[in-house]
Design a protein around this motif. Sequence first.
Motif, PDB file in Angstrom:
ATOM      1  N   UNK A   1      -8.921   3.029 -28.146  1.00  0.00           N
ATOM      2  CA  UNK A   1      -8.595   4.094 -29.268  1.00  0.00           C
ATOM      3  C   UNK A   1      -7.833   5.241 -28.588  1.00  0.00           C
ATOM      4  N   UNK A   2      -6.513   5.485 -29.183  1.00  0.00           N
ATOM      5  CA  UNK A   2      -5.800   6.431 -28.570  1.00  0.00           C
ATOM      6  C   UNK A   2      -5.491   7.647 -29.608  1.00  0.00           C
ATOM      7  N   UNK A   3      -5.647   8.911 -29.262  1.00  0.00           N
ATOM      8  CA  UNK A   3      -5.333   9.880 -30.264  1.00  0.00           C
ATOM      9  C   UNK A   3      -3.997  10.623 -29.820  1.00  0.00           C
ATOM     10  N   UNK A   4      -3.018  10.684 -30.918  1.00  0.00           N
ATOM     11  CA  UNK A   4      -1.947  11.001 -30.699  1.00  0.00           C
ATOM     12  C   UNK A   4      -1.458  12.245 -31.777  1.00  0.00           C
ATOM     13  N   UNK A  56      -4.554   5.701 -33.046  1.00  0.00           N
ATOM     14  CA  UNK A  56      -4.006   4.659 -32.953  1.00  0.00           C
ATOM     15  C   UNK A  56      -4.908   3.557 -32.170  1.00  0.00           C
ATOM     16  N   UNK A  57      -4.666   2.172 -32.761  1.00  0.00           N
ATOM     17  CA  UNK A  57      -5.282   0.983 -32.141  1.00  0.00           C
ATOM     18  C   UNK A  57      -4.218   0.086 -31.861  1.00  0.00           C
ATOM     19  N   UNK A  58      -4.072  -0.125 -30.642  1.00  0.00           N
ATOM     20  CA  UNK A  58      -3.219  -1.009 -30.208  1.00  0.00           C
ATOM     21  C   UNK A  58      -1.626  -0.596 -30.848  1.00  0.00           C
ATOM     22  N   UNK A  59      -1.625   0.543 -30.580  1.00  0.00           N
ATOM     23  CA  UNK A  59      -0.184   1.358 -31.225  1.00  0.00           C
ATOM     24  C   UNK A  59      -0.201   1.620 -32.656  1.00  0.00           C
TER      25      UNK A  59
END
Length: 133
Positions: A1-4, A56-59
Amino acid sequence: MKLVDVYASPEAPRVLYRLMEERTPQVNISHRALPDWDSHVAFIESRPYDAWYLMLQDNEPVGAIYLSKTSEIGVFVLAAYRGHGYGKQAIEVLMEQHPRERFLANINPTNTRSIKFFQSLGFSHIQNTYEKR
């Protein structure tokens, strides 16, 4: 998990609008109707939250999460990605990146799924708010 950061992402307005289009009356507290595109963009540009991220998950955008100036968390996952734990992951990352004495979640009282979700994360019921229009 990525936060943008929403405020730095050119794709954010489109993703956030898509999330609003998917919301049902059961989920909404603040919106009676879908705003027009220009109002939506103006709201984003007003920077209403202390922190606002695309998840974002896997961009791939799977949802959005925000932290209000009064420490309220709002999390919304696109319908195609619900039930995979993305909301929980995003909340954990948000709380780690923005430590507070306490966090809040305003939930429509008919949204039992969201109530159970926040309870599973250790949130407890503290108030009911009433409105007259």
